[in-house]
Scaffold this motif. Structure first.
Motif, PDB file in Angstrom:
ATOM      1  N   ALA A 188      74.371  42.102  67.182  1.00 28.74           N
ATOM      2  CA  ALA A 188      75.162  40.971  66.701  1.00 28.74           C
ATOM      3  C   ALA A 188      75.538  40.026  67.838  1.00 28.74           C
ATOM      4  O   ALA A 188      75.740  38.828  67.609  1.00 28.74           O
ATOM      5  N   GLY A 189      75.603  40.558  69.052  1.00 30.97           N
ATOM      6  CA  GLY A 189      75.913  39.725  70.202  1.00 30.97           C
ATOM      7  C   GLY A 189      74.887  38.631  70.457  1.00 30.97           C
ATOM      8  O   GLY A 189      75.162  37.653  71.150  1.00 30.97           O
ATOM      9  N   TYR A 190      73.710  38.787  69.879  1.00 38.50           N
ATOM     10  CA  TYR A 190      72.656  37.775  69.998  1.00 38.50           C
ATOM     11  C   TYR A 190      72.548  36.916  68.733  1.00 38.50           C
ATOM     12  O   TYR A 190      71.604  36.127  68.602  1.00 38.50           O
ATOM     13  N   GLY A 191      73.496  37.093  67.821  1.00 39.35           N
ATOM     14  CA  GLY A 191      73.433  36.362  66.571  1.00 39.35           C
ATOM     15  C   GLY A 191      72.431  36.946  65.594  1.00 39.35           C
ATOM     16  O   GLY A 191      72.007  36.272  64.656  1.00 39.35           O
ATOM     17  N   ALA A 192      72.060  38.206  65.799  1.00 44.62           N
ATOM     18  CA  ALA A 192      71.046  38.866  64.978  1.00 44.62           C
ATOM     19  C   ALA A 192      71.682  39.913  64.070  1.00 44.62           C
ATOM     20  O   ALA A 192      72.872  40.221  64.183  1.00 44.62           O
ATOM     21  N   LYS A 193      70.852  40.462  63.168  1.00 44.47           N
ATOM     22  CA  LYS A 193      71.300  41.471  62.217  1.00 44.47           C
ATOM     23  C   LYS A 193      70.505  42.747  62.418  1.00 44.47           C
ATOM     24  O   LYS A 193      69.307  42.702  62.674  1.00 44.47           O
ATOM     25  N   SER A 194      71.165  43.889  62.272  1.00 47.83           N
ATOM     26  CA  SER A 194      70.491  45.186  62.380  1.00 47.83           C
ATOM     27  C   SER A 194      70.087  45.684  60.997  1.00 47.83           C
ATOM     28  O   SER A 194      70.881  45.638  60.050  1.00 47.83           O
ATOM     29  N   THR A 195      68.856  46.167  60.901  1.00 50.81           N
ATOM     30  CA  THR A 195      68.423  46.911  59.722  1.00 50.81           C
ATOM     31  C   THR A 195      68.191  48.346  60.154  1.00 50.81           C
ATOM     32  O   THR A 195      67.368  48.621  61.036  1.00 50.81           O
ATOM     33  N   PHE A 196      68.955  49.272  59.553  1.00 46.23           N
ATOM     34  CA  PHE A 196      68.871  50.687  59.894  1.00 46.23           C
ATOM     35  C   PHE A 196      68.003  51.412  58.868  1.00 46.23           C
ATOM     36  O   PHE A 196      68.319  51.421  57.667  1.00 46.23           O
ATOM     37  N   PHE A 197      66.913  52.007  59.330  1.00 45.56           N
ATOM     38  CA  PHE A 197      66.060  52.822  58.469  1.00 45.56           C
ATOM     39  C   PHE A 197      66.544  54.266  58.571  1.00 45.56           C
ATOM     40  O   PHE A 197      66.422  54.908  59.625  1.00 45.56           O
ATOM     41  N   ILE A 198      67.111  54.751  57.480  1.00 47.47           N
ATOM     42  CA  ILE A 198      67.856  56.018  57.479  1.00 47.47           C
ATOM     43  C   ILE A 198      66.976  57.136  56.933  1.00 47.47           C
ATOM     44  O   ILE A 198      66.392  57.015  55.850  1.00 47.47           O
ATOM     45  N   LEU A 199      66.894  58.222  57.694  1.00 48.47           N
ATOM     46  CA  LEU A 199      66.023  59.353  57.377  1.00 48.47           C
ATOM     47  C   LEU A 199      66.829  60.416  56.634  1.00 48.47           C
ATOM     48  O   LEU A 199      67.700  61.073  57.213  1.00 48.47           O
ATOM     49  N   PRO A 200      66.564  60.625  55.338  1.00 48.56           N
ATOM     50  CA  PRO A 200      67.428  61.519  54.548  1.00 48.56           C
ATOM     51  C   PRO A 200      67.073  63.003  54.648  1.00 48.56           C
ATOM     52  O   PRO A 200      67.867  63.843  54.228  1.00 48.56           O
ATOM     53  N   GLU A 201      65.896  63.321  55.183  1.00 49.68           N
ATOM     54  CA  GLU A 201      65.448  64.714  55.230  1.00 49.68           C
ATOM     55  C   GLU A 201      65.709  65.298  56.620  1.00 49.68           C
ATOM     56  O   GLU A 201      65.316  64.721  57.625  1.00 49.68           O
ATOM     57  N   ASN A 202      66.420  66.455  56.681  1.00 50.01           N
ATOM     58  CA  ASN A 202      66.695  67.061  57.983  1.00 50.01           C
ATOM     59  C   ASN A 202      65.966  68.389  58.206  1.00 50.01           C
ATOM     60  O   ASN A 202      66.181  69.040  59.225  1.00 50.01           O
ATOM     61  N   GLU A 203      65.119  68.790  57.254  1.00 51.76           N
ATOM     62  CA  GLU A 203      64.269  69.956  57.481  1.00 51.76           C
ATOM     63  C   GLU A 203      62.957  69.509  58.127  1.00 51.76           C
ATOM     64  O   GLU A 203      62.440  68.443  57.823  1.00 51.76           O
ATOM     65  N   PRO A 236      68.550  50.703  48.471  1.00 52.34           N
ATOM     66  CA  PRO A 236      67.742  50.048  49.504  1.00 52.34           C
ATOM     67  C   PRO A 236      66.597  49.227  48.929  1.00 52.34           C
ATOM     68  O   PRO A 236      65.955  49.621  47.956  1.00 52.34           O
ATOM     69  N   LEU A 237      66.342  48.076  49.559  1.00 52.40           N
ATOM     70  CA  LEU A 237      65.201  47.256  49.167  1.00 52.40           C
ATOM     71  C   LEU A 237      63.922  47.674  49.875  1.00 52.40           C
ATOM     72  O   LEU A 237      62.832  47.479  49.342  1.00 52.40           O
ATOM     73  N   GLY A 238      64.065  48.208  51.096  1.00 53.42           N
ATOM     74  CA  GLY A 238      62.887  48.426  51.928  1.00 53.42           C
ATOM     75  C   GLY A 238      62.779  49.819  52.477  1.00 53.42           C
ATOM     76  O   GLY A 238      63.689  50.643  52.359  1.00 53.42           O
ATOM     77  N   LEU A 239      61.622  50.070  53.100  1.00 51.16           N
ATOM     78  CA  LEU A 239      61.406  51.363  53.735  1.00 51.16           C
ATOM     79  C   LEU A 239      60.430  51.243  54.877  1.00 51.16           C
ATOM     80  O   LEU A 239      59.708  50.248  55.020  1.00 51.16           O
ATOM     81  N   ARG A 240      60.437  52.283  55.684  1.00 51.77           N
ATOM     82  CA  ARG A 240      59.432  52.495  56.728  1.00 51.77           C
ATOM     83  C   ARG A 240      59.203  53.997  56.810  1.00 51.77           C
ATOM     84  O   ARG A 240      60.166  54.766  56.830  1.00 51.77           O
ATOM     85  N   PHE A 241      57.967  54.413  56.856  1.00 56.34           N
ATOM     86  CA  PHE A 241      57.678  55.843  56.886  1.00 56.34           C
ATOM     87  C   PHE A 241      57.843  56.404  58.292  1.00 56.34           C
ATOM     88  O   PHE A 241      57.452  55.770  59.285  1.00 56.34           O
ATOM     89  N   HIS A 242      58.434  57.599  58.360  1.00 54.77           N
ATOM     90  CA  HIS A 242      58.635  58.316  59.616  1.00 54.77           C
ATOM     91  C   HIS A 242      57.294  58.529  60.307  1.00 54.77           C
ATOM     92  O   HIS A 242      56.296  58.842  59.665  1.00 54.77           O
ATOM     93  N   TYR A 243      57.278  58.340  61.624  1.00 62.83           N
ATOM     94  CA  TYR A 243      56.061  58.428  62.439  1.00 62.83           C
ATOM     95  C   TYR A 243      55.019  57.379  62.027  1.00 62.83           C
ATOM     96  O   TYR A 243      53.851  57.501  62.362  1.00 62.83           O
ATOM     97  N   LEU A 244      55.449  56.350  61.309  1.00 61.23           N
ATOM     98  CA  LEU A 244      54.562  55.303  60.814  1.00 61.23           C
ATOM     99  C   LEU A 244      53.411  55.886  60.000  1.00 61.23           C
ATOM    100  O   LEU A 244      52.284  55.365  60.018  1.00 61.23           O
ATOM    101  N   CYS A 245      53.694  56.963  59.282  1.00 59.32           N
ATOM    102  CA  CYS A 245      52.669  57.575  58.442  1.00 59.32           C
ATOM    103  C   CYS A 245      52.327  56.642  57.282  1.00 59.32           C
ATOM    104  O   CYS A 245      53.228  56.102  56.634  1.00 59.32           O
TER     105      CYS A 245
END
Length: 459
Positions: free
Chosen positions: A238-253, A312-321
């Motif tokens: 935010a210090g640069y006037g930007a926005k963060s998008t956090f891709f949250i990983l729901p699986e912990n196994e 959520p509107l978006g996603l990204r796959f873990h390890y870019l799978c």
């Protein structure tokens, strides 16, 4: 099922080949007009003049009726001062501007743009790496050395010039919010929140420094982990006037193959989310290992992230799978508005040779998918990982500058992935100092800082 040639694993069968010239043209022009918006009457006029006033030669010679992943070698031409590979073309000038507002385009821009933008090479190739990904080393981008050049955008510029000659009307590139020439999408994959202590503790134990090991172990239980820093990451961005998008990983196994997923519970994110959202952060899904081939799992994880944050509107796959023969259909069926997985882990640049968001091609239906792909251009791990580029800190920004210059030239989006753990001050390779240098550059070139929702609405 087909067997991949690197690791001997089954991958889904490819759809029957045979994408018609008409389907290719529709797909390519859809994205051309996305780059150079024009009134509907102009679009209709241009498409009606295809093959008449505007003649684009077809040199594919049945390539798209087969299943070969790689075309004949390209012919190289200079355009806008850059040496560009043109697939499916003949010798001679790229285009001839003829009298009476006629144009002959000798380069087969339709076939070449469709080949790269659709991801034909990875769809029909059986090459996959240890994570089931199409590898950079197998790509035409690596073979001919143009991964950091958005070749399709150059094709579109040739087409733009041809259309302007035929119609007598100038075409202007899309502008972003605030009339900005280009945009930047700042993202963070949240893989780990509680593991900053592990590497120094293990090092101390190996070296017999038991007191140091004990201190690390004690801090793990008594103090907040250095990587549990989402608020700090958001404030930095935010210090640069930007926005963060956090891709949250729901699986912990761990995945079945032992690959780690998250080291945290979603309740940790849930407790922090109201403050992050109030500060302007966006939540998206970081789908776990195996989810790129499993619709039910993808839907379950999306629901879990939505419950902990917001739908959520978006996603990204873990390890870019990403399995090109099945993942696009799953993303569409799951109802996501956008994905931001498509980049090469091994190298920064343009996996589909395009610097704008685009709609992936659905080889099963022969048309564009409904969701938007916001390509990934640069990932922190790519810059220093021992299996990737291993750049020195002082080399990072200079290495990225030619790619960034191309994005500015064509009014694209620069998607940055900087993991939260690489905001740790002890990281002197691809850490906060390198992130700040990149952000200062983006701001200095007046990028419009956007998130995934902004891009979807703008497109």
């Amino acid at each position: 099922m087909e067997i991949d040639t690197l690791y001997g694993r089954a991958i889904p069968e490819a759809a029957a080949s045979g994408v018609s010239r008409a389907s290719q043209t529709r797909y390519v022009l859809q994205h051309f007009w996305q780059c150079y918006p024009g009134p509907e009457a102009l679009r209709t006029s241009v498409e009606g003049q295809m093959g008449k006033q505007l003649q684009i030669e077809d040199h594919a010679q049945g390539f798209f009726d087969d299943v070969a992943p790689f075309p004949p070698e390209p012919t190289w031409h200079e355009w806008l001062g850059q040496r560009i590979p043109f697939f499916f073309t003949s010798e001679g000038p790229l285009l001839e501007l003829l009298p009476e507002q006629k144009v002959l385009v000798r380069a087969d821009l339709i076939s070449a743009a469709f080949y790269l933008l659709s991801g034909w090479q990875e769809y029909f190739s059986a090459e996959r790496d240890q994570h089931g990904r199409f590898p950079y080393m197998a790509s035409v981008q690596q073979r001919y050395g143009f991964v950091a050049v958005p070749v399709v955008n150059y094709y579109f510029d040739v087409l733009r010039k041809a259309i302007e000659h035929v119609t007598g009307q100038l075409l202007h590139p899309r502008c972003w919010a605030g009339n900005a020439q280009w945009a930047a999408f700042i993202t963070h994959d949240i893989d780990s929140l509680h593991s900053a202590w592990k590497a120094p503790a293990k090092a101390a134990l190996r070296q017999g420094r038991l007191l140091s090991f004990g201190r690390q172990f004690w801090r793990h239980f008594k103090e907040k982990d250095t990587w549990d820093n989402l608020a700090e990451v958001q404030q930095t961005v935010a210090g640069y006037g930007a926005k963060s998008t956090f891709f949250i990983l729901p699986e912990n196994e761990k995945a079945a193959n032992g690959t780690p997923n998250a080291d945290y519970q979603l309740t940790t994110i849930q407790a922090q989310w109201p403050a992050l959202q109030a500060a302007g952060a966006e939540a998206a899904v970081h789908a776990s290992i195996g989810t790129a081939r499993n619709l039910s799992q993808l839907q379950t994880e999306a629901a879990a992230v939505g419950k902990a944050t917001v739908p959520p509107l978006g996603l990204r796959f873990h390890y870019l799978c990403w399995e090109p023969r099945s993942t696009p259909q799953l993303v569409q069926q799951a109802g996501f508005s956008y994905d931001s997985t498509l980049g090469f882990a091994e190298h920064f640049g343009f996996r589909n040779s395009f610097c704008q968001p685009f709609y992936p091609f659905n080889f099963q239906t022969g048309a564009a998918c409904d969701f938007l792909e916001i390509p990934l251009n640069v990932m922190d791990a790519t810059l220093y990982h021992p299996r990737y580029l291993q750049l020195k800190p002082a080399e990072v920004l200079p290495a990225l500058l030619p790619m960034l210059t191309e994005i500015v030239r064509f009014g694209g989006v620069c998607t940055v992935l900087w993991h939260n753990e690489n905001f740790d001050p002890v990281n002197h390779h691809n850490g906060p100092r390198e992130f700040h240098a990149l952000m200062k550059y983006l701001r200095s070139r007046n990028a419009s800082f956007v998130n995934g929702r902004d891009i979807c609405e703008w497109m």
